[in-house]
Design an enzyme around this catalytic site. Structure first.
Site, PDB file in Angstrom:
ATOM      1  N   TYR A   1       6.839  -7.402  -4.984  1.00 61.83           N
ATOM      2  CA  TYR A   1       5.590  -7.274  -4.230  1.00 61.83           C
ATOM      3  C   TYR A   1       4.982  -8.642  -3.922  1.00 61.83           C
ATOM      4  O   TYR A   1       4.812  -9.475  -4.828  1.00 61.83           O
ATOM      5  CB  TYR A   1       4.563  -6.425  -4.985  1.00 61.83           C
TER       6      TYR A   1
ATOM      7  N   SER B   1       2.557   5.740  -1.886  1.00 64.25           N
ATOM      8  CA  SER B   1       2.061   5.922  -0.508  1.00 64.25           C
ATOM      9  C   SER B   1       1.369   7.273  -0.334  1.00 64.25           C
ATOM     10  O   SER B   1       1.698   8.034   0.596  1.00 64.25           O
ATOM     11  CB  SER B   1       3.178   5.749   0.524  1.00 64.25           C
ATOM     12  N   PRO B   2       0.385   7.580  -1.190  1.00 62.79           N
ATOM     13  CA  PRO B   2      -0.231   8.911  -1.135  1.00 62.79           C
ATOM     14  C   PRO B   2      -1.037   9.191   0.123  1.00 62.79           C
ATOM     15  O   PRO B   2      -1.332  10.358   0.412  1.00 62.79           O
ATOM     16  CB  PRO B   2      -1.143   8.922  -2.369  1.00 62.79           C
TER      17      PRO B   2
ATOM     18  N   GLY C   1       3.795   8.278   6.995  1.00 62.81           N
ATOM     19  CA  GLY C   1       5.239   8.231   6.788  1.00 62.81           C
ATOM     20  C   GLY C   1       5.579   6.992   5.985  1.00 62.81           C
ATOM     21  O   GLY C   1       4.829   6.607   5.090  1.00 62.81           O
TER      22      GLY C   1
ATOM     23  N   PHE D   1       5.260   3.653   5.528  1.00 63.69           N
ATOM     24  CA  PHE D   1       4.384   2.547   5.940  1.00 63.69           C
ATOM     25  C   PHE D   1       4.004   2.629   7.426  1.00 63.69           C
ATOM     26  O   PHE D   1       4.036   1.641   8.148  1.00 63.69           O
ATOM     27  CB  PHE D   1       5.042   1.190   5.650  1.00 63.69           C
ATOM     28  N   THR D   2       3.673   3.852   7.883  1.00 64.07           N
ATOM     29  CA  THR D   2       3.324   4.031   9.301  1.00 64.07           C
ATOM     30  C   THR D   2       1.820   4.088   9.511  1.00 64.07           C
ATOM     31  O   THR D   2       1.359   4.400  10.601  1.00 64.07           O
ATOM     32  CB  THR D   2       3.959   5.322   9.854  1.00 64.07           C
TER      33      THR D   2
HETATM   34  N1  LIG Z   1       8.405   2.804  -5.732  1.00 64.72           N
HETATM   35  C1  LIG Z   1       8.410   2.469  -4.467  1.00 64.72           C
HETATM   36  O1  LIG Z   1       9.473   2.410  -3.809  1.00 64.72           O
HETATM   37  C2  LIG Z   1       7.117   2.112  -3.808  1.00 64.72           C
HETATM   38  C3  LIG Z   1       7.055   1.894  -2.422  1.00 64.72           C
HETATM   39  C4  LIG Z   1       5.811   1.593  -1.868  1.00 64.72           C
HETATM   40  C5  LIG Z   1       4.679   1.517  -2.659  1.00 64.72           C
HETATM   41  N2  LIG Z   1       4.780   1.708  -4.003  1.00 64.72           N
HETATM   42  C6  LIG Z   1       3.600   1.656  -4.895  1.00 64.72           C
HETATM   43  O2  LIG Z   1       2.661   2.586  -4.398  1.00 64.72           O
HETATM   44  C7  LIG Z   1       1.416   1.944  -4.148  1.00 64.72           C
HETATM   45  C8  LIG Z   1       0.748   2.636  -3.005  1.00 64.72           C
HETATM   46  O3  LIG Z   1       1.504   2.488  -1.801  1.00 64.72           O
HETATM   47  P1  LIG Z   1       0.758   2.290  -0.415  1.00 64.72           P
HETATM   48  O4  LIG Z   1      -0.064   1.080  -0.459  1.00 64.72           O
HETATM   49  O5  LIG Z   1       1.768   2.421   0.656  1.00 64.72           O
HETATM   50  O6  LIG Z   1      -0.182   3.602  -0.474  1.00 64.72           O
HETATM   51  P2  LIG Z   1      -1.461   4.134   0.283  1.00 64.72           P
HETATM   52  O7  LIG Z   1      -2.562   4.168  -0.697  1.00 64.72           O
HETATM   53  O8  LIG Z   1      -1.038   5.426   0.877  1.00 64.72           O
HETATM   54  O9  LIG Z   1      -1.794   3.131   1.472  1.00 64.72           O
HETATM   55  C9  LIG Z   1      -2.698   2.095   1.318  1.00 64.72           C
HETATM   56  C10 LIG Z   1      -2.771   1.316   2.608  1.00 64.72           C
HETATM   57  O10 LIG Z   1      -3.370   2.140   3.618  1.00 64.72           O
HETATM   58  C11 LIG Z   1      -4.499   1.448   4.142  1.00 64.72           C
HETATM   59  N3  LIG Z   1      -5.552   2.357   4.601  1.00 64.72           N
HETATM   60  C12 LIG Z   1      -6.108   2.311   5.851  1.00 64.72           C
HETATM   61  N4  LIG Z   1      -7.034   3.240   5.980  1.00 64.72           N
HETATM   62  C13 LIG Z   1      -7.093   3.883   4.795  1.00 64.72           C
HETATM   63  C14 LIG Z   1      -7.885   4.957   4.324  1.00 64.72           C
HETATM   64  N5  LIG Z   1      -8.791   5.567   5.089  1.00 64.72           N
HETATM   65  N6  LIG Z   1      -7.705   5.341   3.072  1.00 64.72           N
HETATM   66  C15 LIG Z   1      -6.779   4.754   2.282  1.00 64.72           C
HETATM   67  N7  LIG Z   1      -5.999   3.728   2.679  1.00 64.72           N
HETATM   68  C16 LIG Z   1      -6.154   3.297   3.929  1.00 64.72           C
HETATM   69  C17 LIG Z   1      -4.974   0.586   2.995  1.00 64.72           C
HETATM   70  O11 LIG Z   1      -5.806  -0.439   3.513  1.00 64.72           O
HETATM   71  P3  LIG Z   1      -6.991  -1.041   2.598  1.00 64.72           P
HETATM   72  O12 LIG Z   1      -6.327  -1.867   1.570  1.00 64.72           O
HETATM   73  O13 LIG Z   1      -7.776  -1.841   3.564  1.00 64.72           O
HETATM   74  O14 LIG Z   1      -7.746   0.117   2.041  1.00 64.72           O
HETATM   75  C18 LIG Z   1      -3.641   0.083   2.476  1.00 64.72           C
HETATM   76  O15 LIG Z   1      -3.129  -0.931   3.328  1.00 64.72           O
HETATM   77  C19 LIG Z   1       1.761   0.480  -3.929  1.00 64.72           C
HETATM   78  O16 LIG Z   1       0.691  -0.394  -4.248  1.00 64.72           O
HETATM   79  C20 LIG Z   1       2.899   0.291  -4.912  1.00 64.72           C
HETATM   80  O17 LIG Z   1       2.368   0.064  -6.207  1.00 64.72           O
HETATM   81  C21 LIG Z   1       5.980   2.030  -4.586  1.00 64.72           C
END
Ligand SMILES: NC(=O)c1ccc[n+]([C@@H]2O[C@H](COP(=O)([O-])OP(=O)(O)OC[C@H]3O[C@@H](n4cnc5c(N)ncnc54)[C@H](OP(=O)(O)O)[C@@H]3O)[C@@H](O)[C@H]2O)c1
Length: 311
Positions: free
Chosen positions: A52, A221-222, A226, A228-229
């Site tokens: 990361y 990515s809750p 999709g 990272f879309t």
């Molecule tokens: N095991 C694996 O292969 C894998 C892969 C990917 C991720 N992960 C883990 O999962 C965690 C979460 O993944 P993710 O960051 O893709 O998840 P996410 O919580 O679904 O997405 C967060 C991203 O969405 C943005 N966003 C924009 N509008 C939003 C809204 N209204 N509400 C919430 N978020 C909004 C956030 O921006 P802001 O920051 O400005 O809020 C941030 O960039 C990562 O930190 C990592 O620890 C694991």
């Protein structure tokens, strides 16, 4: 905040945790505010990975530098990190040499003596389970890693590891949001001819497999639509889903992000939701979804509004 004792461990963990994948560009102060918001709502479980942040171990380093944890502060949190992705090639590396070297890098970057949970990040087609077992034994015996798990693994890949690895595999981190839910949706449409949703993408039944084997599913990515879309929350591409999220948010007196969180926490598998937001307000709002008792009707309404079918 609902807490669970992770099966096979003595780790008491919240069902909503914070991922630090996106903090590389944040200032120390912003990282402190983010972590502090998390701690205030009961999140004491932090998810990292060696990859990361672009440069190797960058987010781990940014986290420890910003927080400068004392020994007792360190002991009060759970730190999970991952190993096995090597973006510049060879892409995936589960060799003992790489696992050991990367964990040493994570320990240094995180400025800690031990990692609570180490996950194998993404399946390595060339994985040799005997070698992984050797690396895990070395790390465990040295006190460098307390528990082990996997991420993005299928049931058969886990079975293969279990044949050789001596420690229990305690977690499987998988991509899961309302709009990206093949691991749940497939089971709902199992054996339906001509229904794309019935096709297995994960080797089949990973959710049930993890439940049978007491492996905690961590949903990454809750809120992403999709891979990272961008988020589905408030997105004009998901009008039906957002209408339901907004209505339920009003009814429960929370934000839509809490309802999106609750769609995952409501599942009986006792999953953990891995938040990726870097916004403290969103952490607070999402955490409110830890224990919302969505009814079956509400849960399925969200599922259908996201585009999944119910036979
Ligand atoms: N095991 C694996 O292969 C894998 C892969 C990917 C991720 N992960 C883990 O999962 C965690 C979460 O993944 P993710 O960051 O893709 O998840 P996410 O919580 O679904 O997405 C967060 C991203 O969405 C943005 N966003 C924009 N509008 C939003 C809204 N209204 N509400 C919430 N978020 C909004 C956030 O921006 P802001 O920051 O400005 O809020 C941030 O960039 C990562 O930190 C990592 O620890 C694991």
């Amino acid at each position: 905040m609902k807490r669970i004792t992770l099966p096979h461990t003595d780790i008491d963990a919240p069902n909503v945790v914070l991922g630090l994948m996106r903090i590389a560009e944040k200032s120390d102060d912003e990282i402190r505010q983010l972590v502090s918001a998390a701690r205030d709502v009961g999140i004491d479980f932090f998810d990292h990975a060696d990859v990361y942040g672009g440069a190797l171990h960058e987010c781990e380093r940014r986290f420890s530098k910003a927080l400068s944890l004392t020994a007792s502060e360190r002991a009060a949190i759970t730190i999970q990190t991952k190993v096995g992705i090597v973006p510049d090639g060879p892409y995936f590396d589960f060799s003992a040499e790489h696992i050991l070297e990367s964990v040493d890098g994570s320990l240094a970057a995180l400025d800690t003596d031990y990692i609570d949970i180490l996950l194998l990040h993404r399946p390595d087609a060339l994985a040799e389970p005997e070698e992984i077992a050797r690396a895990f034994d070395t790390l465990h015996a040295a006190g460098k890693v307390r528990a082990f798990g996997v991420s993005n693994h299928t049931p058969r890949q886990i079975d293969l590891l279990k044949k050789y690895v001596h420690q229990p595999l305690v977690a499987n981190q998988l991509q899961l949001s309302i709009t990206h839910a093949p691991i749940i949706a497939q089971g709902v449409a199992g054996n339906m001819a001509d229904v794309t949703q019935s096709i297995t993408l994960d080797g089949g039944g990973i959710v049930d497999y993890c439940r049978v084997n007491d492996i905690t599913i961590q949903a990454w990515s809750p809120f992403q639509a999709g891979f990272f879309t961008g988020t589905f929350l408030g997105s004009p591409q998901y009008p039906a889903l957002n209408a339901v999220l907004d209505r339920l948010a009003k009814e429960y007196g929370v934000s839509p992000i809490a309802i999106a969180t609750a769609w995952i926490t409501r599942h009986p598998a006792n999953m953990q939701v891995v938040l990726g937001t870097t916004n403290p307000d969103r952490v607070r709002a999402a955490a409110e979804g830890s224990e919302i008792p969505l009814t079956r009707s509400e849960w399925y309404e969200l599922f259908r509004a996201a585009g999944y079918s119910v036979p």
